[in-house]
Motif scaffolding. Structure first.
Motif, PDB file in Angstrom:
ATOM      1  N   ASP A  61       0.871  -1.176   0.000  1.00 46.65           N
ATOM      2  CA  ASP A  61       0.000   0.000   0.000  1.00 46.65           C
ATOM      3  C   ASP A  61       0.910   1.228   0.000  1.00 46.65           C
ATOM      4  O   ASP A  61       1.485   1.584   1.024  1.00 46.65           O
ATOM      5  N   LEU A  62       1.032   1.874  -1.154  1.00 42.29           N
ATOM      6  CA  LEU A  62       1.983   2.982  -1.283  1.00 42.29           C
ATOM      7  C   LEU A  62       1.648   4.138  -0.347  1.00 42.29           C
ATOM      8  O   LEU A  62       2.543   4.708   0.291  1.00 42.29           O
ATOM      9  N   ASP A  63       0.390   4.496  -0.227  1.00 46.56           N
ATOM     10  CA  ASP A  63       0.014   5.619   0.638  1.00 46.56           C
ATOM     11  C   ASP A  63       0.358   5.341   2.097  1.00 46.56           C
ATOM     12  O   ASP A  63       0.876   6.213   2.816  1.00 46.56           O
ATOM     13  N   ALA A  64       0.051   4.116   2.550  1.00 42.79           N
ATOM     14  CA  ALA A  64       0.370   3.754   3.934  1.00 42.79           C
ATOM     15  C   ALA A  64       1.874   3.746   4.157  1.00 42.79           C
ATOM     16  O   ALA A  64       2.364   4.192   5.206  1.00 42.79           O
ATOM     17  N   ALA A  65       2.621   3.245   3.164  1.00 39.57           N
ATOM     18  CA  ALA A  65       4.077   3.206   3.285  1.00 39.57           C
ATOM     19  C   ALA A  65       4.655   4.615   3.333  1.00 39.57           C
ATOM     20  O   ALA A  65       5.567   4.904   4.120  1.00 39.57           O
ATOM     21  N   LEU A  66       4.133   5.505   2.507  1.00 41.93           N
ATOM     22  CA  LEU A  66       4.624   6.884   2.512  1.00 41.93           C
ATOM     23  C   LEU A  66       4.362   7.562   3.853  1.00 41.93           C
ATOM     24  O   LEU A  66       5.197   8.341   4.333  1.00 41.93           O
ATOM     25  N   LYS A  67       3.240   7.286   4.458  1.00 44.28           N
ATOM     26  CA  LYS A  67       2.936   7.865   5.764  1.00 44.28           C
ATOM     27  C   LYS A  67       3.977   7.434   6.792  1.00 44.28           C
ATOM     28  O   LYS A  67       4.508   8.247   7.561  1.00 44.28           O
ATOM     29  N   VAL A  68       4.321   6.139   6.792  1.00 45.97           N
ATOM     30  CA  VAL A  68       5.300   5.624   7.751  1.00 45.97           C
ATOM     31  C   VAL A  68       6.689   6.205   7.486  1.00 45.97           C
ATOM     32  O   VAL A  68       7.384   6.638   8.407  1.00 45.97           O
ATOM     33  N   ARG A  80       9.267  10.931  -8.232  1.00 48.77           N
ATOM     34  CA  ARG A  80       8.569   9.691  -8.571  1.00 48.77           C
ATOM     35  C   ARG A  80       8.968   9.277  -9.981  1.00 48.77           C
ATOM     36  O   ARG A  80       9.127  10.130 -10.865  1.00 48.77           O
ATOM     37  N   VAL A  81       9.126   7.996 -10.155  1.00 51.01           N
ATOM     38  CA  VAL A  81       9.500   7.451 -11.453  1.00 51.01           C
ATOM     39  C   VAL A  81       8.486   6.377 -11.838  1.00 51.01           C
ATOM     40  O   VAL A  81       8.174   5.490 -11.035  1.00 51.01           O
ATOM     41  N   ILE A  82       7.954   6.461 -13.050  1.00 44.35           N
ATOM     42  CA  ILE A  82       7.001   5.470 -13.549  1.00 44.35           C
ATOM     43  C   ILE A  82       7.771   4.447 -14.380  1.00 44.35           C
ATOM     44  O   ILE A  82       8.384   4.792 -15.395  1.00 44.35           O
ATOM     45  N   ARG A  83       7.767   3.196 -13.946  1.00 43.72           N
ATOM     46  CA  ARG A  83       8.396   2.114 -14.692  1.00 43.72           C
ATOM     47  C   ARG A  83       7.319   1.249 -15.346  1.00 43.72           C
ATOM     48  O   ARG A  83       6.123   1.423 -15.093  1.00 43.72           O
ATOM     49  N   ASP A  84       7.739   0.292 -16.167  1.00 46.23           N
ATOM     50  CA  ASP A  84       6.782  -0.569 -16.875  1.00 46.23           C
ATOM     51  C   ASP A  84       5.862  -1.321 -15.922  1.00 46.23           C
ATOM     52  O   ASP A  84       4.666  -1.501 -16.204  1.00 46.23           O
ATOM     53  N   ASP A  85       6.407  -1.780 -14.786  1.00 41.98           N
ATOM     54  CA  ASP A  85       5.624  -2.622 -13.888  1.00 41.98           C
ATOM     55  C   ASP A  85       5.447  -2.049 -12.493  1.00 41.98           C
ATOM     56  O   ASP A  85       4.924  -2.716 -11.607  1.00 41.98           O
ATOM     57  N   ARG A  86       5.842  -0.782 -12.295  1.00 41.26           N
ATOM     58  CA  ARG A  86       5.789  -0.254 -10.930  1.00 41.26           C
ATOM     59  C   ARG A  86       5.894   1.275 -10.916  1.00 41.26           C
ATOM     60  O   ARG A  86       6.352   1.901 -11.878  1.00 41.26           O
ATOM     61  N   ILE A  87       5.492   1.824  -9.787  1.00 35.73           N
ATOM     62  CA  ILE A  87       5.732   3.228  -9.468  1.00 35.73           C
ATOM     63  C   ILE A  87       6.820   3.256  -8.400  1.00 35.73           C
ATOM     64  O   ILE A  87       6.752   2.500  -7.420  1.00 35.73           O
ATOM     65  N   VAL A 101      16.096   5.889  -0.145  1.00 32.73           N
ATOM     66  CA  VAL A 101      15.200   4.746  -0.012  1.00 32.73           C
ATOM     67  C   VAL A 101      14.129   4.886  -1.084  1.00 32.73           C
ATOM     68  O   VAL A 101      13.585   5.984  -1.288  1.00 32.73           O
ATOM     69  N   VAL A 102      13.841   3.800  -1.788  1.00 33.73           N
ATOM     70  CA  VAL A 102      12.833   3.811  -2.848  1.00 33.73           C
ATOM     71  C   VAL A 102      11.710   2.853  -2.470  1.00 33.73           C
ATOM     72  O   VAL A 102      11.961   1.678  -2.153  1.00 33.73           O
ATOM     73  N   LEU A 103      10.487   3.344  -2.485  1.00 31.69           N
ATOM     74  CA  LEU A 103       9.314   2.501  -2.262  1.00 31.69           C
ATOM     75  C   LEU A 103       8.759   2.110  -3.623  1.00 31.69           C
ATOM     76  O   LEU A 103       8.442   2.972  -4.451  1.00 31.69           O
ATOM     77  N   MET A 104       8.643   0.804  -3.855  1.00 32.11           N
ATOM     78  CA  MET A 104       8.165   0.291  -5.144  1.00 32.11           C
ATOM     79  C   MET A 104       6.746  -0.249  -5.000  1.00 32.11           C
ATOM     80  O   MET A 104       6.512  -1.200  -4.257  1.00 32.11           O
ATOM     81  N   SER A 105       5.816   0.374  -5.729  1.00 34.11           N
ATOM     82  CA  SER A 105       4.430  -0.084  -5.755  1.00 34.11           C
ATOM     83  C   SER A 105       4.183  -0.710  -7.124  1.00 34.11           C
ATOM     84  O   SER A 105       4.159  -0.022  -8.147  1.00 34.11           O
ATOM     85  N   PHE A 106       4.014  -2.018  -7.149  1.00 34.57           N
ATOM     86  CA  PHE A 106       3.913  -2.740  -8.415  1.00 34.57           C
ATOM     87  C   PHE A 106       2.523  -2.596  -9.028  1.00 34.57           C
ATOM     88  O   PHE A 106       1.502  -2.651  -8.329  1.00 34.57           O
TER      89      PHE A 106
END
Length: 571
Positions: A61-68, A80-87, A101-106
């Motif tokens: 959950d990207l939003d929850a992870a960003l909060k933490v 933010r970087v948009i990749r083929d399979d993830r944000i 630190v990079v949070l990857m949301s697939f």
């Protein structure tokens, strides 16, 4: 537990400014030989300068992870970087130190278990108890409250889990302002084999081997390149089964020579899925990117490194001998060497404390008229006793503009004063009780377009923005920090007095992991390249790899090979 993060020079300038009155209102290119003999150091003889640029983890959950990570761990989103399979959301520590630190949301719909990562993220913090509370309020979970640990000399250590069950280690640190990301741990199925791969193949250095009885064994690895977090290889010895294979984890590895790193991985028998090449991802702007994996399937993203720092700050002077006397007698500097160039003599000076970048005084010999008294920048010196330092300046022939004075609680009781040298250069004096005598802390250059200069030096060349400071009625400035040396300050005056920003007799000596890539980056950014990296025949620079360029205002950039990239057979 000792700190394992590489610590570049860090200069806190935020409390060191004075709201000035009108008393502050007053106020070259090299034709280096293009000879190619002897040949420059061959790329394959240099250290490849590999380091952990970023550590990435998959999140459910990207939003929850960003909060933490933002509210709980104090990190700041930088892009933010948009990749083929993830944000990917890239975060920087509160202290702007260590790797990102990079949070990857697939986004590809493939099921991934983000709850079984057997690694950890280590944060060094000023106040462990307050940090743990903040972490909990943001949705994290403390499993071992921070407390002094007798086994590691009484250092305060605690543990928690983030929203995806990643292990978070909290360690007390006196040198943290708030907190910084100190180390990233990855789980490995074969500890010794992983150690050999990351040390022998990738070029990390073994710093320490630790055994946590009944929990895990780990190798702590660092890079010779300053400014990055440590990499920790972890193998669990507890009875709980661990999943070491194909975790949603990525190591972003930056190297001076990406293709050489890719080749080394292939030769070690590991998988290279994509050779380094300009990325097609829109958000990466053709950045050189390659992909590989280690024996456990941890994704390795290979990137081009131009990591750099200000190794020397040079100013033109009307009378070289008089200027040398002033800077040694008045500012406590020591003469290190003299260099002869086609159009000038250079005297290299080092601070009394041996800290920060060098200061180079340039006495021009080509009879071209230059105005040395209109430099719109400044030199910042930190002094043990600011008042004694000010008197030394006065005794040496300088002019005091503002005597050092305590700025009060609003500015952290910083003691700040201002002076001018024999050529009218602005000298900022900052009291620092931690100094033995004095040191050169920052170099300011005048720029005609502050936003454009910030984009060039920070966004393009990779200097970190430490602070933006508007000094009402005087100037606005960005304070930038490289990976070592003194800070670089970009200054634009707002007091209405005309300033000459163009082609001042000023030079920045910039040391980088890859002079070739650094010069190419400048060229791609549309600025002037005067000479690609080539071996120098100038007296005092014989055999060194040197390139030259200019920024938009004509400030000369001398591009050098950083110490961590020197040839492997160098003494």
């Amino acid at each position: 537990m000792k700190s394992v993060a590489r610590r570049g020079s860090r200069l806190s300038l935020g409390l060191l400014v004075l709201l000035l009155s009108g008393c502050l209102s007053s106020g070259g290119g090299s034709d280096s030989d293009n000879s190619t003999t002897p040949p420059p150091p061959a790329a394959d003889t240099r250290e490849n300068s590999v380091y952990l640029q970023a550590a990435a983890i998959g999140v459910a959950d990207l939003d929850a992870a960003l909060k933490v990570y933002k509210e709980g761990l104090g990190m700041t989103e930088i892009k933010r970087v948009i990749r083929d399979d993830r944000i990917e959301v890239v975060l920087q520590s509160a202290d702007k130190r260590g790797s990102n630190v990079v949070l990857m949301s697939f986004t590809d719909g493939v099921g991934r278990n983000t709850q079984q990562n057997p690694g950890k993220l280590v944060f060094y913090v000023k106040d462990p108890a307050a940090f743990a509370t903040r972490f909990t309020l943001a949705g994290g979970r403390i499993t071992v409250p921070p407390a002094p640990q007798a086994s590691v000399g009484g250092i305060v250590v605690g543990f928690g889990r983030d929203q995806d069950n990643n292990l978070i280690e909290i360690t007390g640190s006196d040198d943290a302002t708030d907190s910084y990301f100190s180390a990233f741990g990855i789980g490995v199925s074969d500890l010794e084999s992983a150690r050999d791969f990351y040390v022998e193949t990738l070029g990390f250095e073994e710093d320490q081997f630790l055994q946590i009885p009944g929990q895990y064994d780990e190798y702590i690895l660092t890079s010779p390149v300053p400014g990055s977090s440590a990499l920790v290889l972890m193998h669990w010895t507890s009875a709980t089964p661990r999943n070491y294979t194909d975790n949603p984890v990525k190591l972003e590895l930056a190297a001076a020579q990406p293709q050489r790193l890719s080749d080394a991985i292939s030769e070690a028998g590991e998988n290279v899925s994509q050779e380094p090449a300009p990325s097609a991802d829109a958000d990466l702007n053709d950045a050189l990117v390659g992909y590989a994996s280690d024996a456990d399937g941890t994704l390795l993203e290979i990137r081009q490194s131009i990591r750099a720092y200000l190794s020397g700050a040079a100013i033109g002077v009307a009378d070289l001998d008089a200027a040398v006397t002033f800077y040694t007698d008045g500012l406590g500097m020591q003469e290190m060497e003299r260099r002869t160039r086609d159009n000038r003599e250079e005297v290299v000076l080092e601070s009394a404390d041996g800290r920060g970048s060098q200061v180079i005084l340039m006495g021009f010999t080509d009879e071209v008229t230059r105005n040395y008294r209109q430099n719109p920048g400044k030199l910042v010196f930190y002094a043990k006793d600011a008042n004694v330092f000010a008197q030394d300046i006065r005794d040496a022939g300088g002019v005091m503009l503002v005597e050092p004075v305590d700025q009060g609680p609003a500015l952290g009781n910083a003691i700040v004063g201002f002076a001018r040298d024999l050529d009218n250069n602005l000298i900022e004096i900052v009291g620092d009780s931690a100094a033995s005598e004095s040191y050169f802390g920052a170099f300011g250059i005048g720029v005609s377009d502050l936003a454009a200069a910030k984009a060039f030096y920070a966004d393009t060349l990779g200097f970190k923005v430490s602070l933006f400071l508007p000094i009402p009625g005087q100037y606005n400035e960005y304070i930038l920090q490289g990976y070592g040396g003194s800070a670089l300050v970009l200054m634009n005056w707002t007091n209405g007095t005309p300033r000459n920003y163009t082609d001042n007799p000023v030079k920045l000596e910039i040391a980088t992991a890859s002079p070739e890539a650094f010069i190419e980056t400048i060229d791609t950014a549309g600025e002037r390249v005067l000479q690609g990296p080539d071996v120098s025949e100038d007296a005092g620079r014989e055999g060194e790899l040197v390139g030259f360029a200019k920024d938009a205002d004509g400030t000369l950039l001398e591009v050098l090979l950083a110490p961590w990239g020197q040839p492997t057979d160098a003494p």
